[in-house]
Write a protein that holds these residues in place. Structure first.
Motif, PDB file in Angstrom:
ATOM      1  N   LEU A 181     -14.985 -37.474 -20.230  1.00 29.14           N
ATOM      2  CA  LEU A 181     -15.476 -36.369 -19.386  1.00 29.14           C
ATOM      3  C   LEU A 181     -16.922 -35.993 -19.687  1.00 29.14           C
ATOM      4  N   GLY A 182     -17.395 -36.386 -20.831  1.00 30.27           N
ATOM      5  CA  GLY A 182     -18.794 -36.102 -21.187  1.00 30.27           C
ATOM      6  C   GLY A 182     -19.094 -34.616 -21.176  1.00 30.27           C
ATOM      7  N   LYS A 183     -20.169 -34.265 -20.418  1.00 30.32           N
ATOM      8  CA  LYS A 183     -20.578 -32.865 -20.378  1.00 30.32           C
ATOM      9  C   LYS A 183     -19.538 -31.965 -19.727  1.00 30.32           C
ATOM     10  N   ARG A 184     -18.771 -32.583 -18.786  1.00 27.23           N
ATOM     11  CA  ARG A 184     -17.794 -31.787 -18.051  1.00 27.23           C
ATOM     12  C   ARG A 184     -16.665 -31.294 -18.972  1.00 27.23           C
ATOM     13  N   TRP A 185     -16.488 -31.991 -20.085  1.00 22.76           N
ATOM     14  CA  TRP A 185     -15.427 -31.591 -21.032  1.00 22.76           C
ATOM     15  C   TRP A 185     -15.674 -30.171 -21.546  1.00 22.76           C
ATOM     16  N   ARG A 186     -16.958 -29.928 -21.897  1.00 22.15           N
ATOM     17  CA  ARG A 186     -17.302 -28.583 -22.407  1.00 22.15           C
ATOM     18  C   ARG A 186     -17.071 -27.527 -21.324  1.00 22.15           C
ATOM     19  N   THR A 187     -17.507 -27.874 -20.126  1.00 20.75           N
ATOM     20  CA  THR A 187     -17.341 -26.921 -19.015  1.00 20.75           C
ATOM     21  C   THR A 187     -15.852 -26.626 -18.813  1.00 20.75           C
ATOM     22  N   LEU A 188     -15.067 -27.715 -18.808  1.00 22.10           N
ATOM     23  CA  LEU A 188     -13.633 -27.543 -18.603  1.00 22.10           C
ATOM     24  C   LEU A 188     -13.021 -26.659 -19.690  1.00 22.10           C
ATOM     25  N   HIS A 189     -13.454 -26.901 -20.914  1.00 21.65           N
ATOM     26  CA  HIS A 189     -12.843 -26.168 -22.030  1.00 21.65           C
ATOM     27  C   HIS A 189     -13.298 -24.711 -22.121  1.00 21.65           C
ATOM     28  N   ARG A 190     -14.260 -24.377 -21.241  1.00 26.20           N
ATOM     29  CA  ARG A 190     -14.615 -22.950 -21.164  1.00 26.20           C
ATOM     30  C   ARG A 190     -13.500 -22.145 -20.506  1.00 26.20           C
ATOM     31  N   LEU A 191     -12.525 -22.852 -19.938  1.00 26.49           N
ATOM     32  CA  LEU A 191     -11.378 -22.146 -19.338  1.00 26.49           C
ATOM     33  C   LEU A 191     -10.660 -21.264 -20.360  1.00 26.49           C
ATOM     34  N   VAL A 192     -10.837 -21.619 -21.631  1.00 26.40           N
ATOM     35  CA  VAL A 192     -10.180 -20.812 -22.658  1.00 26.40           C
ATOM     36  C   VAL A 192     -10.733 -19.379 -22.662  1.00 26.40           C
ATOM     37  N   TYR A 193     -11.973 -19.238 -22.203  1.00 24.20           N
ATOM     38  CA  TYR A 193     -12.562 -17.898 -22.128  1.00 24.20           C
ATOM     39  C   TYR A 193     -11.852 -17.033 -21.088  1.00 24.20           C
ATOM     40  N   LEU A 194     -11.133 -17.687 -20.200  1.00 24.83           N
ATOM     41  CA  LEU A 194     -10.356 -16.966 -19.200  1.00 24.83           C
ATOM     42  C   LEU A 194      -8.901 -16.841 -19.669  1.00 24.83           C
ATOM     43  N   ALA A 195      -8.429 -17.955 -20.260  1.00 24.58           N
ATOM     44  CA  ALA A 195      -7.004 -17.999 -20.652  1.00 24.58           C
ATOM     45  C   ALA A 195      -6.690 -16.952 -21.725  1.00 24.58           C
ATOM     46  N   LEU A 196      -7.598 -16.768 -22.652  1.00 26.54           N
ATOM     47  CA  LEU A 196      -7.286 -15.820 -23.736  1.00 26.54           C
ATOM     48  C   LEU A 196      -7.287 -14.359 -23.288  1.00 26.54           C
ATOM     49  N   PRO A 197      -8.312 -13.946 -22.529  1.00 26.68           N
ATOM     50  CA  PRO A 197      -8.195 -12.574 -22.001  1.00 26.68           C
ATOM     51  C   PRO A 197      -6.937 -12.384 -21.158  1.00 26.68           C
ATOM     52  N   LEU A 198      -6.549 -13.419 -20.402  1.00 24.78           N
ATOM     53  CA  LEU A 198      -5.319 -13.291 -19.616  1.00 24.78           C
ATOM     54  C   LEU A 198      -4.089 -13.154 -20.526  1.00 24.78           C
ATOM     55  N   SER A 199      -4.109 -13.900 -21.621  1.00 28.71           N
ATOM     56  CA  SER A 199      -2.982 -13.810 -22.572  1.00 28.71           C
ATOM     57  C   SER A 199      -2.868 -12.394 -23.122  1.00 28.71           C
ATOM     58  N   VAL A 200      -4.022 -11.830 -23.476  1.00 29.00           N
ATOM     59  CA  VAL A 200      -4.004 -10.468 -24.030  1.00 29.00           C
ATOM     60  C   VAL A 200      -3.565  -9.477 -22.948  1.00 29.00           C
ATOM     61  N   TRP A 201      -4.026  -9.737 -21.766  1.00 28.28           N
ATOM     62  CA  TRP A 201      -3.634  -8.880 -20.635  1.00 28.28           C
ATOM     63  C   TRP A 201      -2.109  -8.938 -20.460  1.00 28.28           C
ATOM     64  N   HIS A 202      -1.575 -10.141 -20.542  1.00 28.32           N
ATOM     65  CA  HIS A 202      -0.120 -10.354 -20.465  1.00 28.32           C
ATOM     66  C   HIS A 202       0.582  -9.505 -21.535  1.00 28.32           C
ATOM     67  N   TYR A 203       0.074  -9.575 -22.738  1.00 30.97           N
ATOM     68  CA  TYR A 203       0.645  -8.823 -23.862  1.00 30.97           C
ATOM     69  C   TYR A 203       0.543  -7.321 -23.575  1.00 30.97           C
ATOM     70  N   PHE A 204      -0.612  -6.963 -23.070  1.00 31.37           N
ATOM     71  CA  PHE A 204      -0.900  -5.558 -22.799  1.00 31.37           C
ATOM     72  C   PHE A 204       0.033  -4.971 -21.748  1.00 31.37           C
ATOM     73  N   TRP A 205       0.352  -5.774 -20.765  1.00 30.18           N
ATOM     74  CA  TRP A 205       1.125  -5.266 -19.633  1.00 30.18           C
ATOM     75  C   TRP A 205       2.632  -5.324 -19.856  1.00 30.18           C
ATOM     76  N   LEU A 206       3.049  -5.833 -21.006  1.00 27.45           N
ATOM     77  CA  LEU A 206       4.487  -5.824 -21.265  1.00 27.45           C
ATOM     78  C   LEU A 206       4.941  -4.375 -21.241  1.00 27.45           C
ATOM     79  N   ASP A 207       6.186  -4.189 -20.823  1.00 27.22           N
ATOM     80  CA  ASP A 207       6.728  -2.852 -20.637  1.00 27.22           C
ATOM     81  C   ASP A 207       6.902  -2.113 -21.946  1.00 27.22           C
ATOM     82  N   ARG A 208       5.845  -1.721 -22.567  1.00 26.96           N
ATOM     83  CA  ARG A 208       5.995  -1.031 -23.851  1.00 26.96           C
ATOM     84  C   ARG A 208       5.097   0.184 -23.873  1.00 26.96           C
ATOM     85  N   ASP A 209       5.565   1.211 -24.509  1.00 25.00           N
ATOM     86  CA  ASP A 209       4.754   2.424 -24.572  1.00 25.00           C
ATOM     87  C   ASP A 209       3.707   2.330 -25.669  1.00 25.00           C
ATOM     88  N   PHE A 210       4.059   1.645 -26.746  1.00 26.77           N
ATOM     89  CA  PHE A 210       3.109   1.558 -27.857  1.00 26.77           C
ATOM     90  C   PHE A 210       2.332   0.248 -27.769  1.00 26.77           C
TER      91      PHE A 210
END
Ligand code: HEM
Lengths: 391, 202
Positions: free
Chosen positions: B140-169
């Motif tokens: 993939l060459g240079k595109r590999w780095r670009t592709l792997h920037r998806l983690v910058y989206l995946a991790l905030p989404l993961s935290v968002w997922h955690y955040f939105w679980l039905d919990r008060d605390f």
């Protein structure tokens, strides 16, 4: 029911009434100081507030993980109504119970400041009375005053009101359900108290206790009352520490469905896979659902007893004489057409749903969430919900 | 031998933790001692997945901040362990908790808004895991780095997922949110050059 099978069925009927009603009525009478425990209510007159014995904050049957923060001085859930027999004048037990509830509701309201009272109190005519739910307040914001925003005294009075409005078993079950919130990372103080109308006045009044997995509605009209509908839920069904807030209904239903022989079981199971949620949701009024499953009339006496046990798990949360009256109402409408229908797995901790429906009532029990470890259940009455029949 | 061990200790630590966690999960699966096995596995695998993913995101800033090249060498292993645990997490949800009963899953996705967010995070991680080999990196060459920037989206989404679980605390979701935000901020060019300069002055 025909005359010919009446004698046969009357045995079951007697069993049903005896099992469902007199056990609780006996408790009621014992609490009244009446002896021996017979089905007839003993006359009582003087009304007292519940005694000062502290309530154990968690289940007596099994330990909970973390105790719920029950305020000190909350009164004990004695068998209702807490009245003492002093003379022989006949007083309707409903009136005693209403007097008890009125005292407790008034004491609760008096303990609030003006701002809190405006949050906790609604007009009886308000639509808020029918806006009810079982999910977390995060998903369905509640109106009313949460325990979290109460002082120790206010909280104690709120619990007193709950104790005055339920049986000892019903109160304990409520505490267990509340304590499960600690397992879920939820706030066990997010239970809301809402009072509708003015307790003790000439006009109808009522109140509600509501939060995650617990919704109890009480309506008082004159000297009559209704304590329906109500929702009981439990997630998890068993905690690592062994608490089972809704063990009786789960065990009895599993035993019942597995006790049926091939043909009968096939008749009981109206769908191989569980329903995904209870059908009636939070409707303000419900009509009978399609009759499904096996009729009470076709069950053996031990199976009928299991049906009674399931119903007891719900109705015995009501004050004892109210539970007894509820069983009598169900019996009067006819036990034979009561049906027990099942959908989903026959195994414990697998997704399943069942329904018990009679001419006057509907019990929906949905345990389809989280692999069958998350119960939602609701007891509905086609006429008595929210006291419709009294208004 | 000792020399090789000294040089590769960081790989050993990562694998010891990753395999150790798998062993613990395996032990509890086989022991049958859990009252609520499904809940246990969903929660533990989700937490482990998030921790490993966050740790892999921390590698690049760690190399710069601590001037330690070893940090980048374990990035892939951390990321793959993270993906493995969230795959277990999703699999337990689909196959064990819901028995692949689509109506049940569909109802749950509508009812618990955290679930679709979790799926979005998981889907974004699939191409990253699939192209994590050196072969794909080369191809993939240079595109590999670009592709792997998806983690910058995946991790905030993961935290968002955690955040939105039905919990008060929400203490832990907040802690993860702060860490992930910090790790992302450290990647902003302005911030990066600031601490790069500090590191070189040192
Ligand atoms: C990158 C992807 C994901 C990450 C990092 C992640 C992470 C987490 C974390 C940290 C938790 C809380 C654990 C705890 O409280 O101990 C959690 C819970 C959960 N996640 Fe995920 N998750 C991901 C994707 C998914 C997906 C795709 C699903 C399925 C739709 C899912 C379903 C769940 C469920 C059912 C829970 C438990 C909720 C509860 O008990 O309240 N997750 N996840």
């Amino acid at each position: 029911m025909t005359v010919t099978d009446k004698s046969l069925k009357s045995i079951n009927r007697r069993q049903f009434i005896r099992l469902g009603a007199t056990t609780t009525a006996g408790l009621f009478l014992a609490a009244c100081g009446a002896n021996p425990p017979t089905a007839e209510p003993t006359p009582t007159e003087v009304v007292q507030r519940p005694t000062d014995t502290p309530i154990p904050p968690t289940a007596t049957t099994a330990p909970t993980d973390t105790p719920i923060p029950l305020p000190a001085g909350t009164n004990a859930p004695t068998a209702e109504p807490t009245a003492t027999a002093t003379n022989t004048a006949v007083i309707d037990p409903d009136q005693l119970l209403i007097a008890d509830m009125t005292l407790a509701a008034t004491a609760y309201l008096e303990a609030l400041d003006d701002g809190q009272r405006s949050i906790s109190a609604y007009d009886f005519a308000s639509d808020e009375r029918f806006r009810w739910h079982w999910t977390t307040p995060g998903n369905f914001p509640r109106n009313g005053l949460p325990l979290r925003e109460m002082t120790e005294t206010q909280r104690s009075r709120a619990f007193d009101l709950l104790a005055a409005s339920l049986s000892g078993m019903g109160f304990q079950k409520s505490l267990d359900i509340i304590s499960l919130q600690n397992d879920l990372g939820n706030d066990s103080e997010l239970y809301y108290v809402t009072v509708f109308g003015m307790p003790g006045g000439d006009t109808p009044w009522g109140w509600r206790w509501e939060g995650h997995h617990l919704s109890r509605q009480f309506t008082v009209v004159g000297d009559r009352l209704a304590m329906l509908p109500f929702f009981l839920g439990s997630w998890p069904t068993t905690t690592q520490a062994g608490l089972r807030a809704m063990a009786q209904e789960e065990d009895a239903a599993l035993e019942l469905i597995n006790s049926f022989s091939g043909d009968m079981q096939a008749q009981a199971i109206f769908q191989d896979r569980t329903l995904t949620q209870h059908v009636t949701q939070n409707a303000a009024k419900v009509d009978p659902l399609e009759p499904i499953g096996v009729a009470y009339a076709d069950m053996s006496s031990s199976q009928q007893q299991l049906v009674t046990e399931i119903m007891q798990a719900y109705l015995n949360t009501l004050p004892d004489h109210v539970a007894a009256a509820s069983f009598e109402r169900i019996d009067a409408a006819g036990l034979e057409p009561i049906r027990f229908g099942w959908a989903g797995s026959l195994d414990r901790q697998r997704p399943q749903y069942f329904r018990v429906q009679g001419p006057t009532f509907l019990l929906e029990y949905d345990n389809s969430r989280n692999g069958g470890t998350h119960i939602h259940s609701v007891w509905r009455d086609f006429e008595h919900d929210f006291g419709y029949h009294l208004l | 031998m000792l020399h090789r061990l000294k040089r590769n200790w960081h790989y050993l630590v990562v694998h010891a933790i990753g395999l150790g966690a798998l062993l613990v999960l395996g032990y509890f699966y086989l022991s049958g001692s859990l009252v609520n096995p499904i809940r246990y596995f969903v929660l533990r695998s989700g937490t482990l997945g998030l921790i490993f993913l966050v740790a892999s995101l921390a590698c690049t800033p760690a190399r710069r901040l601590f001037n330690w090249p070893g940090a980048v060498q374990i990035r892939r292993a951390l990321g793959l362990y993270g993906f493995l645990f969230v795959t277990i997490h999703f699999a337990v949800y689909l196959f064990w908790e819901n028995s692949l009963y689509w109506e049940l899953i569909w109802r749950d996705l509508g009812e618990r808004k955290a679930m679709p967010i979790g799926i979005a995070a998981f889907v974004l991680l699939i191409p990253l895991a699939a192209t994590s080999t050196r072969g794909w990196q080369r191809r993939l060459g240079k595109r590999w780095r670009t592709l792997h920037r998806l983690v910058y989206l995946a991790l905030p989404l993961s935290v968002w997922h955690y955040f939105w679980l039905d919990r008060d605390f929400k203490t832990w979701p907040w802690i993860f949110a702060v860490i992930v935000t910090l790790l992302l901020v450290l990647r902003l060019p302005l911030v990066r050059s600031a601490y790069k300069n500090r590191a070189s002055v040192k």
